[in-house]
Motif scaffolding. Structure first.
Motif, PDB file in Angstrom:
ATOM      1  N   VAL A  12       0.847  -1.199   0.000  1.00 43.35           N
ATOM      2  CA  VAL A  12       0.000   0.000   0.000  1.00 43.35           C
ATOM      3  C   VAL A  12       0.885   1.252   0.000  1.00 43.35           C
ATOM      4  O   VAL A  12       0.624   2.224  -0.727  1.00 43.35           O
ATOM      5  CB  VAL A  12      -0.938  -0.006   1.239  1.00 43.35           C
ATOM      6  CG1 VAL A  12      -1.760   1.274   1.301  1.00 43.35           C
ATOM      7  CG2 VAL A  12      -1.863  -1.215   1.193  1.00 43.35           C
ATOM      8  N   ARG A  13       1.957   1.195   0.772  1.00 38.96           N
ATOM      9  CA  ARG A  13       2.867   2.348   0.840  1.00 38.96           C
ATOM     10  C   ARG A  13       3.544   2.575  -0.515  1.00 38.96           C
ATOM     11  O   ARG A  13       3.649   3.709  -0.993  1.00 38.96           O
ATOM     12  CB  ARG A  13       3.913   2.048   1.930  1.00 38.96           C
ATOM     13  CG  ARG A  13       4.714   3.242   2.354  1.00 38.96           C
ATOM     14  CD  ARG A  13       5.584   2.870   3.528  1.00 38.96           C
ATOM     15  NE  ARG A  13       6.766   3.699   3.573  1.00 38.96           N
ATOM     16  CZ  ARG A  13       7.886   3.355   4.176  1.00 38.96           C
ATOM     17  NH1 ARG A  13       7.983   2.190   4.791  1.00 38.96           N
ATOM     18  NH2 ARG A  13       8.913   4.153   4.169  1.00 38.96           N
ATOM     19  N   ASP A  18       4.236   4.830  -6.786  1.00 40.52           N
ATOM     20  CA  ASP A  18       4.431   4.000  -7.976  1.00 40.52           C
ATOM     21  C   ASP A  18       3.102   3.871  -8.713  1.00 40.52           C
ATOM     22  O   ASP A  18       2.219   3.117  -8.300  1.00 40.52           O
ATOM     23  CB  ASP A  18       4.956   2.618  -7.550  1.00 40.52           C
ATOM     24  CG  ASP A  18       5.263   1.718  -8.746  1.00 40.52           C
ATOM     25  OD1 ASP A  18       4.833   2.043  -9.859  1.00 40.52           O
ATOM     26  OD2 ASP A  18       5.936   0.692  -8.540  1.00 40.52           O
ATOM     27  N   PRO A  19       2.944   4.607  -9.833  1.00 45.10           N
ATOM     28  CA  PRO A  19       1.639   4.606 -10.501  1.00 45.10           C
ATOM     29  C   PRO A  19       1.425   3.416 -11.449  1.00 45.10           C
ATOM     30  O   PRO A  19       0.381   3.317 -12.080  1.00 45.10           O
ATOM     31  CB  PRO A  19       1.683   5.917 -11.309  1.00 45.10           C
ATOM     32  CG  PRO A  19       3.147   6.145 -11.586  1.00 45.10           C
ATOM     33  CD  PRO A  19       3.919   5.495 -10.477  1.00 45.10           C
ATOM     34  N   THR A  20       2.399   2.505 -11.557  1.00 47.27           N
ATOM     35  CA  THR A  20       2.236   1.397 -12.508  1.00 47.27           C
ATOM     36  C   THR A  20       1.035   0.525 -12.123  1.00 47.27           C
ATOM     37  O   THR A  20       0.729   0.365 -10.928  1.00 47.27           O
ATOM     38  CB  THR A  20       3.505   0.512 -12.565  1.00 47.27           C
ATOM     39  OG1 THR A  20       3.761   0.000 -11.252  1.00 47.27           O
ATOM     40  CG2 THR A  20       4.715   1.283 -13.055  1.00 47.27           C
ATOM     41  N   PRO A  21       0.347  -0.057 -13.122  1.00 47.31           N
ATOM     42  CA  PRO A  21      -0.831  -0.883 -12.810  1.00 47.31           C
ATOM     43  C   PRO A  21      -0.497  -2.010 -11.846  1.00 47.31           C
ATOM     44  O   PRO A  21      -1.294  -2.335 -10.952  1.00 47.31           O
ATOM     45  CB  PRO A  21      -1.260  -1.430 -14.180  1.00 47.31           C
ATOM     46  CG  PRO A  21      -0.652  -0.515 -15.189  1.00 47.31           C
ATOM     47  CD  PRO A  21       0.590   0.057 -14.571  1.00 47.31           C
ATOM     48  N   GLY A  22       0.675  -2.612 -11.996  1.00 46.01           N
ATOM     49  CA  GLY A  22       1.065  -3.725 -11.109  1.00 46.01           C
ATOM     50  C   GLY A  22       1.039  -3.286  -9.654  1.00 46.01           C
ATOM     51  O   GLY A  22       0.447  -3.949  -8.799  1.00 46.01           O
ATOM     52  N   ALA A  23       1.667  -2.142  -9.361  1.00 45.23           N
ATOM     53  CA  ALA A  23       1.739  -1.651  -7.979  1.00 45.23           C
ATOM     54  C   ALA A  23       0.348  -1.265  -7.480  1.00 45.23           C
ATOM     55  O   ALA A  23      -0.012  -1.537  -6.316  1.00 45.23           O
ATOM     56  CB  ALA A  23       2.695  -0.464  -7.900  1.00 45.23           C
ATOM     57  N   ALA A  27      -1.708  -3.076  -4.459  1.00 46.06           N
ATOM     58  CA  ALA A  27      -2.085  -2.275  -3.296  1.00 46.06           C
ATOM     59  C   ALA A  27      -3.581  -2.404  -2.994  1.00 46.06           C
ATOM     60  O   ALA A  27      -3.984  -2.429  -1.820  1.00 46.06           O
ATOM     61  CB  ALA A  27      -1.713  -0.819  -3.529  1.00 46.06           C
ATOM     62  N   ALA A  28      -4.403  -2.490  -4.039  1.00 44.13           N
ATOM     63  CA  ALA A  28      -5.852  -2.597  -3.803  1.00 44.13           C
ATOM     64  C   ALA A  28      -6.163  -3.888  -3.044  1.00 44.13           C
ATOM     65  O   ALA A  28      -6.942  -3.890  -2.074  1.00 44.13           O
ATOM     66  CB  ALA A  28      -6.600  -2.564  -5.138  1.00 44.13           C
ATOM     67  N   GLY A 100       0.925 -15.708   0.346  1.00 41.07           N
ATOM     68  CA  GLY A 100       0.632 -14.568   1.213  1.00 41.07           C
ATOM     69  C   GLY A 100      -0.523 -13.752   0.653  1.00 41.07           C
ATOM     70  O   GLY A 100      -1.471 -14.285   0.066  1.00 41.07           O
ATOM     71  N   LEU A 101      -0.442 -12.425   0.810  1.00 38.52           N
ATOM     72  CA  LEU A 101      -1.536 -11.538   0.398  1.00 38.52           C
ATOM     73  C   LEU A 101      -1.201 -10.834  -0.912  1.00 38.52           C
ATOM     74  O   LEU A 101      -1.809  -9.839  -1.276  1.00 38.52           O
ATOM     75  CB  LEU A 101      -1.798 -10.529   1.531  1.00 38.52           C
ATOM     76  CG  LEU A 101      -2.050 -11.185   2.896  1.00 38.52           C
ATOM     77  CD1 LEU A 101      -2.169 -10.141   4.011  1.00 38.52           C
ATOM     78  CD2 LEU A 101      -3.308 -12.069   2.852  1.00 38.52           C
ATOM     79  N   ASP A 102      -0.231 -11.360  -1.620  1.00 37.28           N
ATOM     80  CA  ASP A 102       0.269 -10.751  -2.841  1.00 37.28           C
ATOM     81  C   ASP A 102      -0.709 -10.922  -4.015  1.00 37.28           C
ATOM     82  O   ASP A 102      -1.454 -11.898  -4.048  1.00 37.28           O
ATOM     83  CB  ASP A 102       1.607 -11.417  -3.183  1.00 37.28           C
ATOM     84  CG  ASP A 102       2.287 -10.745  -4.347  1.00 37.28           C
ATOM     85  OD1 ASP A 102       2.587  -9.548  -4.233  1.00 37.28           O
ATOM     86  OD2 ASP A 102       2.501 -11.403  -5.389  1.00 37.28           O
ATOM     87  N   GLY A 103      -0.666  -9.985  -4.974  1.00 37.82           N
ATOM     88  CA  GLY A 103      -1.620  -9.997  -6.078  1.00 37.82           C
ATOM     89  C   GLY A 103      -1.046 -10.447  -7.413  1.00 37.82           C
ATOM     90  O   GLY A 103      -1.638 -10.154  -8.456  1.00 37.82           O
TER      91      GLY A 103
END
Ligand code: SAM
Length: 303
Positions: A12-13, A18-23, A27-28, A100-103
Protein backbone atom coordinates in the motif's frame (compact mmCIF):
# COMPACT_ATOMS: atom_id res chain seq x y z
CA UNK A 1 1.91 -9.22 13.34
CA UNK A 2 2.83 -11.61 10.51
CA UNK A 3 5.29 -10.96 7.70
CA UNK A 4 2.46 -11.20 5.14
CA UNK A 5 0.71 -8.23 6.83
CA UNK A 6 3.97 -6.25 6.74
CA UNK A 7 4.32 -7.01 3.03
CA UNK A 8 0.71 -5.90 2.47
CA UNK A 9 1.40 -2.60 4.27
CA UNK A 10 4.56 -2.17 2.16
CA UNK A 11 2.48 -2.72 -0.99
CA UNK A 12 0.00 0.00 0.00
CA UNK A 13 2.87 2.35 0.84
CA UNK A 14 4.66 1.58 -2.45
CA UNK A 15 1.57 2.45 -4.50
CA UNK A 16 1.65 6.02 -3.17
CA UNK A 17 4.69 6.74 -5.34
CA UNK A 18 4.43 4.00 -7.98
CA UNK A 19 1.64 4.61 -10.50
CA UNK A 20 2.24 1.40 -12.51
CA UNK A 21 -0.83 -0.88 -12.81
CA UNK A 22 1.07 -3.72 -11.11
CA UNK A 23 1.74 -1.65 -7.98
CA UNK A 24 -1.79 -0.20 -7.94
CA UNK A 25 -3.54 -3.58 -8.27
CA UNK A 26 -1.29 -5.14 -5.66
CA UNK A 27 -2.09 -2.27 -3.30
CA UNK A 28 -5.85 -2.60 -3.80
CA UNK A 29 -5.76 -6.25 -2.77
CA UNK A 30 -3.33 -5.54 0.08
CA UNK A 31 -5.62 -2.80 1.41
CA UNK A 32 -8.67 -5.05 1.30
CA UNK A 33 -6.71 -7.74 3.17
CA UNK A 34 -5.47 -5.30 5.82
CA UNK A 35 -9.02 -4.04 6.36
CA UNK A 36 -9.97 -7.61 7.28
CA UNK A 37 -6.93 -8.34 9.42
CA UNK A 38 -8.31 -7.09 12.75
CA UNK A 39 -6.70 -4.43 14.89
CA UNK A 40 -3.18 -5.00 13.54
CA UNK A 41 -4.27 -4.59 9.94
CA UNK A 42 -6.29 -1.46 10.71
CA UNK A 43 -3.37 0.11 12.62
CA UNK A 44 -0.99 -0.61 9.76
CA UNK A 45 -3.41 0.92 7.25
CA UNK A 46 -3.91 3.98 9.45
CA UNK A 47 -0.13 4.40 9.64
CA UNK A 48 0.30 4.18 5.87
CA UNK A 49 -2.63 6.53 5.21
CA UNK A 50 -1.60 9.39 7.51
CA UNK A 51 1.44 11.70 7.40
CA UNK A 52 2.46 11.12 11.06
CA UNK A 53 1.94 7.38 10.58
CA UNK A 54 4.18 7.35 7.51
CA UNK A 55 6.81 9.31 9.44
CA UNK A 56 6.68 6.70 12.19
CA UNK A 57 6.95 3.86 9.65
CA UNK A 58 10.02 5.53 8.10
CA UNK A 59 11.62 5.68 11.56
CA UNK A 60 10.78 2.03 12.29
CA UNK A 61 12.18 0.98 8.91
CA UNK A 62 15.39 2.94 9.47
CA UNK A 63 15.72 1.37 12.91
CA UNK A 64 15.14 -2.19 11.69
CA UNK A 65 16.13 -2.65 8.07
CA UNK A 66 16.68 0.44 5.91
CA UNK A 67 15.29 0.04 2.38
CA UNK A 68 13.27 -3.13 3.05
CA UNK A 69 10.00 -1.80 1.56
CA UNK A 70 11.78 -0.73 -1.64
CA UNK A 71 13.51 -4.13 -1.68
CA UNK A 72 10.12 -5.88 -1.69
CA UNK A 73 9.08 -3.76 -4.68
CA UNK A 74 12.43 -4.53 -6.41
CA UNK A 75 11.97 -8.26 -5.86
CA UNK A 76 8.35 -8.18 -7.05
CA UNK A 77 9.31 -6.29 -10.23
CA UNK A 78 11.74 -9.05 -11.15
CA UNK A 79 9.46 -11.92 -10.20
CA UNK A 80 6.54 -10.30 -12.05
CA UNK A 81 8.62 -9.88 -15.24
CA UNK A 82 9.99 -13.42 -15.15
CA UNK A 83 6.58 -14.92 -14.40
CA UNK A 84 4.90 -12.95 -17.21
CA UNK A 85 7.62 -14.15 -19.59
CA UNK A 86 7.15 -17.77 -18.50
CA UNK A 87 3.40 -17.49 -19.17
CA UNK A 88 4.07 -15.91 -22.58
CA UNK A 89 6.42 -18.85 -23.27
CA UNK A 90 3.66 -21.41 -22.74
CA UNK A 91 3.32 -22.16 -19.02
CA UNK A 92 -0.26 -23.44 -18.44
CA UNK A 93 -0.43 -23.50 -14.65
CA UNK A 94 1.27 -21.63 -11.84
CA UNK A 95 1.78 -23.00 -8.34
CA UNK A 96 2.58 -20.26 -5.83
CA UNK A 97 3.95 -21.60 -2.56
CA UNK A 98 3.27 -19.33 0.42
CA UNK A 99 1.54 -16.74 -1.77
CA UNK A 100 0.63 -14.57 1.21
CA UNK A 101 -1.54 -11.54 0.40
CA UNK A 102 0.27 -10.75 -2.84
CA UNK A 103 -1.62 -10.00 -6.08
CA UNK A 104 0.66 -11.62 -8.67
CA UNK A 105 -1.96 -14.26 -9.56
CA UNK A 106 -4.46 -11.59 -10.61
CA UNK A 107 -1.91 -9.94 -12.90
CA UNK A 108 -0.93 -13.25 -14.51
CA UNK A 109 -4.58 -14.29 -14.98
CA UNK A 110 -5.37 -10.94 -16.60
CA UNK A 111 -2.48 -11.46 -19.00
CA UNK A 112 -3.16 -15.17 -19.75
CA UNK A 113 -6.84 -15.99 -19.23
CA UNK A 114 -6.38 -19.74 -20.00
CA UNK A 115 -3.94 -20.03 -17.09
CA UNK A 116 -4.79 -21.88 -13.87
CA UNK A 117 -3.20 -20.62 -10.70
CA UNK A 118 -2.89 -22.50 -7.39
CA UNK A 119 -1.94 -20.54 -4.30
CA UNK A 120 -0.74 -22.42 -1.27
CA UNK A 121 -0.45 -20.86 2.20
CA UNK A 122 -1.70 -21.21 5.75
CA UNK A 123 -5.46 -21.40 6.22
CA UNK A 124 -5.84 -18.11 8.14
CA UNK A 125 -3.89 -16.13 5.51
CA UNK A 126 -5.90 -17.59 2.64
CA UNK A 127 -9.24 -17.08 4.42
CA UNK A 128 -8.44 -13.37 4.69
CA UNK A 129 -7.41 -13.23 1.05
CA UNK A 130 -10.46 -15.16 -0.18
CA UNK A 131 -12.76 -12.69 1.56
CA UNK A 132 -10.84 -9.70 0.14
CA UNK A 133 -10.88 -11.13 -3.41
CA UNK A 134 -14.62 -11.76 -3.19
CA UNK A 135 -15.30 -8.19 -2.06
CA UNK A 136 -13.16 -6.80 -4.89
CA UNK A 137 -14.93 -9.03 -7.43
CA UNK A 138 -11.66 -10.82 -8.18
CA UNK A 139 -12.65 -14.36 -7.18
CA UNK A 140 -11.64 -15.91 -10.50
CA UNK A 141 -12.62 -19.60 -11.04
CA UNK A 142 -9.13 -20.15 -12.50
CA UNK A 143 -7.58 -19.24 -9.14
CA UNK A 144 -7.54 -21.92 -6.45
CA UNK A 145 -6.56 -21.04 -2.88
CA UNK A 146 -5.22 -24.18 -1.23
CA UNK A 147 -4.67 -24.01 2.54
CA UNK A 148 -1.96 -26.12 4.12
CA UNK A 149 1.36 -26.26 5.93
CA UNK A 150 4.44 -26.67 3.74
CA UNK A 151 6.56 -29.58 4.83
CA UNK A 152 3.76 -31.09 6.95
CA UNK A 153 2.08 -33.18 4.25
CA UNK A 154 3.85 -35.22 1.56
CA UNK A 155 3.70 -33.41 -1.76
CA UNK A 156 1.87 -36.25 -3.53
CA UNK A 157 -1.04 -35.86 -1.09
CA UNK A 158 -1.58 -32.14 -1.37
CA UNK A 159 -1.09 -32.29 -5.10
CA UNK A 160 -4.03 -34.72 -5.25
CA UNK A 161 -6.12 -32.15 -3.39
CA UNK A 162 -5.45 -29.36 -5.91
CA UNK A 163 -8.58 -29.26 -8.11
CA UNK A 164 -7.63 -29.44 -11.78
CA UNK A 165 -3.88 -29.49 -11.22
CA UNK A 166 -2.25 -31.53 -14.02
CA UNK A 167 1.37 -32.41 -13.18
CA UNK A 168 2.19 -33.10 -16.84
CA UNK A 169 1.29 -29.53 -17.94
CA UNK A 170 4.05 -26.91 -18.31
CA UNK A 171 4.13 -25.43 -14.82
CA UNK A 172 5.72 -22.46 -13.11
CA UNK A 173 6.42 -22.84 -9.41
CA UNK A 174 6.96 -19.63 -7.44
CA UNK A 175 8.42 -19.63 -3.92
CA UNK A 176 8.90 -15.96 -3.01
CA UNK A 177 10.03 -15.17 0.51
CA UNK A 178 9.41 -18.61 2.00
CA UNK A 179 12.18 -21.19 1.43
CA UNK A 180 14.34 -19.53 4.09
CA UNK A 181 11.68 -20.22 6.76
CA UNK A 182 11.94 -23.98 6.20
CA UNK A 183 14.93 -25.96 7.46
CA UNK A 184 17.36 -26.34 4.54
CA UNK A 185 16.77 -30.09 4.28
CA UNK A 186 13.00 -29.56 4.17
CA UNK A 187 13.36 -26.90 1.45
CA UNK A 188 15.58 -29.21 -0.61
CA UNK A 189 13.19 -32.14 -0.10
CA UNK A 190 10.21 -30.01 -1.17
CA UNK A 191 12.01 -28.87 -4.32
CA UNK A 192 13.11 -32.43 -5.10
CA UNK A 193 9.54 -33.70 -4.70
CA UNK A 194 8.33 -31.00 -7.07
CA UNK A 195 11.11 -31.84 -9.55
CA UNK A 196 10.06 -35.52 -9.47
CA UNK A 197 6.34 -34.81 -9.74
CA UNK A 198 6.43 -32.14 -12.46
CA UNK A 199 8.16 -33.24 -15.66
CA UNK A 200 8.10 -29.74 -17.22
CA UNK A 201 8.47 -27.11 -14.52
CA UNK A 202 10.28 -23.85 -14.02
CA UNK A 203 11.01 -22.25 -10.70
CA UNK A 204 11.19 -18.63 -9.57
CA UNK A 205 12.22 -18.27 -5.93
CA UNK A 206 14.20 -16.38 -3.34
CA UNK A 207 16.82 -17.39 -0.80
CA UNK A 208 18.76 -15.46 1.81
CA UNK A 209 22.41 -14.52 1.49
CA UNK A 210 24.77 -14.93 4.45
CA UNK A 211 25.81 -11.82 6.39
CA UNK A 212 29.45 -11.17 7.26
CA UNK A 213 28.77 -12.72 10.70
CA UNK A 214 27.71 -15.97 8.96
CA UNK A 215 24.00 -15.69 9.82
CA UNK A 216 21.36 -15.70 7.06
CA UNK A 217 19.87 -12.24 6.58
CA UNK A 218 19.94 -8.84 4.95
CA UNK A 219 23.23 -6.95 4.95
CA UNK A 220 21.79 -3.92 6.79
CA UNK A 221 19.42 -5.72 9.10
CA UNK A 222 19.71 -4.65 12.77
CA UNK A 223 20.24 -7.38 15.38
CA UNK A 224 16.71 -7.10 16.83
CA UNK A 225 15.13 -8.12 13.49
CA UNK A 226 16.45 -11.62 14.02
CA UNK A 227 14.97 -11.71 17.52
CA UNK A 228 11.62 -10.41 16.25
CA UNK A 229 11.45 -12.98 13.43
CA UNK A 230 12.32 -15.73 15.91
CA UNK A 231 9.51 -14.60 18.24
CA UNK A 232 7.08 -14.58 15.28
CA UNK A 233 8.06 -18.20 14.57
CA UNK A 234 9.53 -17.15 11.21
CA UNK A 235 13.34 -17.11 11.71
CA UNK A 236 15.57 -17.25 8.65
CA UNK A 237 16.82 -20.84 8.95
CA UNK A 238 19.42 -20.90 6.21
CA UNK A 239 21.19 -18.81 3.63
CA UNK A 240 23.94 -19.17 1.06
CA UNK A 241 26.59 -17.01 -0.55
CA UNK A 242 26.20 -16.60 -4.30
CA UNK A 243 28.80 -19.22 -5.23
CA UNK A 244 27.15 -21.88 -3.02
CA UNK A 245 23.62 -21.31 -4.37
CA UNK A 246 23.88 -23.53 -7.52
CA UNK A 247 25.11 -26.47 -5.42
CA UNK A 248 22.47 -26.08 -2.71
CA UNK A 249 19.69 -25.73 -5.26
CA UNK A 250 21.12 -28.56 -7.38
CA UNK A 251 20.66 -30.78 -4.35
CA UNK A 252 16.96 -29.86 -4.56
CA UNK A 253 16.78 -30.78 -8.26
CA UNK A 254 16.98 -27.16 -9.42
CA UNK A 255 19.11 -26.10 -12.35
CA UNK A 256 19.81 -22.42 -11.75
CA UNK A 257 19.38 -20.23 -14.85
CA UNK A 258 19.71 -16.65 -13.57
CA UNK A 259 20.06 -14.57 -10.42
CA UNK A 260 18.68 -11.01 -10.37
CA UNK A 261 21.67 -8.71 -10.12
CA UNK A 262 21.56 -6.74 -6.83
CA UNK A 263 24.10 -4.28 -8.23
CA UNK A 264 22.16 -3.60 -11.45
CA UNK A 265 23.30 -0.03 -12.27
CA UNK A 266 19.83 0.89 -13.64
CA UNK A 267 17.84 -0.60 -10.75
CA UNK A 268 19.98 -1.66 -7.77
CA UNK A 269 18.55 -3.65 -4.88
CA UNK A 270 17.77 -1.08 -2.13
CA UNK A 271 18.40 -3.65 0.65
CA UNK A 272 20.70 -6.45 -0.54
CA UNK A 273 20.78 -9.81 1.19
CA UNK A 274 18.13 -11.86 -0.58
CA UNK A 275 18.76 -13.66 -3.88
CA UNK A 276 15.96 -13.65 -6.44
CA UNK A 277 16.54 -16.40 -8.97
CA UNK A 278 14.95 -18.54 -11.65
CA UNK A 279 15.73 -21.99 -12.97
CA UNK A 280 14.27 -25.34 -13.99
CA UNK A 281 13.09 -28.18 -11.81
CA UNK A 282 14.84 -31.22 -13.19
CA UNK A 283 13.92 -34.83 -12.61
CA UNK A 284 16.69 -36.59 -10.67
CA UNK A 285 17.29 -38.97 -13.58
CA UNK A 286 18.00 -36.04 -15.86
CA UNK A 287 21.10 -33.92 -15.94
CA UNK A 288 21.29 -31.62 -12.91
CA UNK A 289 24.97 -31.39 -12.10
CA UNK A 290 25.72 -33.28 -8.90
CA UNK A 291 25.85 -30.96 -5.90
CA UNK A 292 29.29 -30.81 -4.31
CA UNK A 293 29.55 -33.04 -1.27
CA UNK A 294 29.79 -29.97 0.96
CA UNK A 295 26.61 -28.36 -0.47
CA UNK A 296 24.41 -29.40 2.42
CA UNK A 297 26.91 -28.22 4.95
CA UNK A 298 27.62 -24.75 3.65
CA UNK A 299 24.41 -23.11 4.82
CA UNK A 300 24.33 -22.84 8.58
CA UNK A 301 21.01 -23.28 10.33
CA UNK A 302 20.00 -20.70 12.86
CA UNK A 303 20.05 -21.92 16.43
C1 SAM B 1 7.16 -13.18 3.95
S1 SAM B 1 5.55 -13.78 3.54
C2 SAM B 1 5.72 -13.86 1.78
C3 SAM B 1 4.38 -13.77 1.07
C4 SAM B 1 4.49 -13.67 -0.46
N1 SAM B 1 5.15 -14.83 -1.02
C5 SAM B 1 5.21 -12.40 -0.85
O1 SAM B 1 6.42 -12.46 -1.06
O2 SAM B 1 4.56 -11.35 -0.92
C6 SAM B 1 5.72 -15.45 4.03
C7 SAM B 1 4.48 -16.28 3.76
O3 SAM B 1 4.85 -17.64 3.96
C8 SAM B 1 3.79 -18.30 4.62
N2 SAM B 1 4.40 -19.47 5.25
C9 SAM B 1 5.51 -19.49 6.04
N3 SAM B 1 5.80 -20.75 6.42
C10 SAM B 1 4.85 -21.54 5.84
C11 SAM B 1 4.57 -22.93 5.86
N4 SAM B 1 5.34 -23.80 6.54
N5 SAM B 1 3.51 -23.40 5.16
C12 SAM B 1 2.71 -22.56 4.47
N6 SAM B 1 2.92 -21.22 4.41
C13 SAM B 1 3.97 -20.72 5.10
C14 SAM B 1 3.21 -17.27 5.57
O4 SAM B 1 1.88 -17.57 5.91
C15 SAM B 1 3.32 -16.00 4.70
O5 SAM B 1 2.16 -15.78 3.95
Amino acid sequence: MSTSLLLAAAAVRQARTDPTPGAQHNAALARACLERAGKTGRHLLHAVDTAPGRGLLRLVEAGCLPGICAHYAWRKRRIGQWAAQACADGVRQVLILAAGLDGLSQRLLAQTPALRVFEFDRADTLALKRDALRTLGLDDPCLHLCPGELGAVPLARWQRDLPGFVPEQPTLVIAEGVLMYLPLEAAQTLLRQLARALPDARLIATAMDLRPDGAPGFARQRPWVRTWLGRRGEPFRWGAPRQALPGLLGHGGVRLAAIAEPGDPDDPDPAPGEWVFRGDLTHPHHSVPAAPAHARLRAPALP
